[in-house]
Design a protein around this motif. Structure first.
Motif, PDB file in Angstrom:
ATOM      1  N   ASN A  48      -6.154 -34.201  -6.853  1.00 36.38           N
ATOM      2  CA  ASN A  48      -7.251 -34.682  -7.208  1.00 36.38           C
ATOM      3  C   ASN A  48      -8.094 -32.741  -7.421  1.00 36.38           C
ATOM      4  O   ASN A  48      -8.168 -32.387  -9.015  1.00 36.38           O
ATOM      5  N   VAL A  49      -7.963 -31.889  -6.110  1.00 34.05           N
ATOM      6  CA  VAL A  49      -8.258 -30.990  -6.267  1.00 34.05           C
ATOM      7  C   VAL A  49      -7.190 -30.142  -7.848  1.00 34.05           C
ATOM      8  O   VAL A  49      -7.525 -29.751  -8.756  1.00 34.05           O
ATOM      9  N   SER A 109      -8.664 -30.829 -11.545  1.00 32.83           N
ATOM     10  CA  SER A 109     -10.015 -30.682 -11.958  1.00 32.83           C
ATOM     11  C   SER A 109      -9.393 -29.273 -12.364  1.00 32.83           C
ATOM     12  O   SER A 109      -9.732 -28.880 -13.655  1.00 32.83           O
ATOM     13  N   ASP A 138     -16.398 -24.404  -0.638  1.00 33.75           N
ATOM     14  CA  ASP A 138     -15.081 -25.818  -0.441  1.00 33.75           C
ATOM     15  C   ASP A 138     -13.042 -24.729  -1.139  1.00 33.75           C
ATOM     16  O   ASP A 138     -13.370 -25.642   0.545  1.00 33.75           O
ATOM     17  N   ILE A 139     -13.324 -23.803  -1.041  1.00 33.89           N
ATOM     18  CA  ILE A 139     -11.885 -23.942  -1.288  1.00 33.89           C
ATOM     19  C   ILE A 139     -11.084 -23.244  -0.156  1.00 33.89           C
ATOM     20  O   ILE A 139     -10.278 -23.500   0.612  1.00 33.89           O
ATOM     21  N   TYR A 163     -14.525 -24.275  -7.567  1.00 32.41           N
ATOM     22  CA  TYR A 163     -15.006 -25.051  -6.809  1.00 32.41           C
ATOM     23  C   TYR A 163     -15.633 -24.315  -5.909  1.00 32.41           C
ATOM     24  O   TYR A 163     -15.576 -22.802  -6.628  1.00 32.41           O
ATOM     25  N   LEU A 188     -10.903 -26.224   1.749  1.00 28.93           N
ATOM     26  CA  LEU A 188      -9.222 -27.352   1.036  1.00 28.93           C
ATOM     27  C   LEU A 188      -8.187 -26.274   1.467  1.00 28.93           C
ATOM     28  O   LEU A 188      -6.986 -27.167   2.052  1.00 28.93           O
ATOM     29  N   LEU A 242      -9.081 -22.012  -7.848  1.00 26.24           N
ATOM     30  CA  LEU A 242      -9.740 -22.670  -7.861  1.00 26.24           C
ATOM     31  C   LEU A 242     -10.868 -22.743  -8.060  1.00 26.24           C
ATOM     32  O   LEU A 242     -11.843 -23.032  -7.645  1.00 26.24           O
TER      33      LEU A 242
END
Length: 164
Positions: free
Chosen positions: A146-147, A150, A93-94, A89, A97, A85
């Protein structure tokens, strides 16, 4: 679809080492799976995963500290998620998440779900198809989809157009 991409696989929880790993072993294990799919932060640096990176994730409380300098399955799973990620990101943010993913399920379930969704997203993107809309997804499942998509989209552009 490229054979390398078609065979993309992250080890599931049950496939992770059953013994705790020292940091050098951990770096080797992670690189074995990720070297062809993620790039180094530093163009001159060949290593995509370093001890310093891992130590910084511990220092910034993104992952728990190792026990007796050894990393367990939870550390390994978290680091797979982080290294994938961080391509798209921020570390902040990770961390959010990961916290969201383990609010409603175990670390084991959240990690295996991440792996499955990531592999599916990569296959779909490289086959130049779209996800079939599924209205039965929970908000957490929709966010996960969605993650990972991306990352899959970025990987596609790098491999197909930019040839990296």
């Amino acid at each position: 679809m490229n054979e390398e991409i078609k065979n993309f696989h992250l080890p599931r929880w049950i496939e992770l080492p059953t013994i705790d790993l020292y940091i050098d072993q951990l770096v080797c294990f992670l690189e074995q799976y990720l070297a062809d799919y993620i790039k180094s932060d530093n163009e001159k640096e060949e290593k995509i995963i370093t001890k310093t990176m891992i130590n910084n994730y511990v220092k910034h409380n993104v992952i728990k500290p190792p026990v007796n300098k050894k990393y367990n399955k939870e550390h390994i799973a978290s680091l797979f998620v982080i290294f994938v990620l961080k391509e798209v990101y921020s570390i902040h943010d990770i961390k959010k998440l990961i916290e969201l993913a383990i609010e409603t399920s175990s670390v084991e379930q959240a990690y295996d779900r991440f792996c499955g969704e990531l592999e599916k997203a990569i296959r779909i993107v490289f086959a130049e198809k779209n996800y079939i809309k599924n209205s039965k997804l929970s908000q957490e499942q929709y966010i996960l989809r969605n993650v990972v998509q991306s990352f899959a989209n970025k990987l596609y552009v790098q491999k197909v157009y930019l040839k990296k």
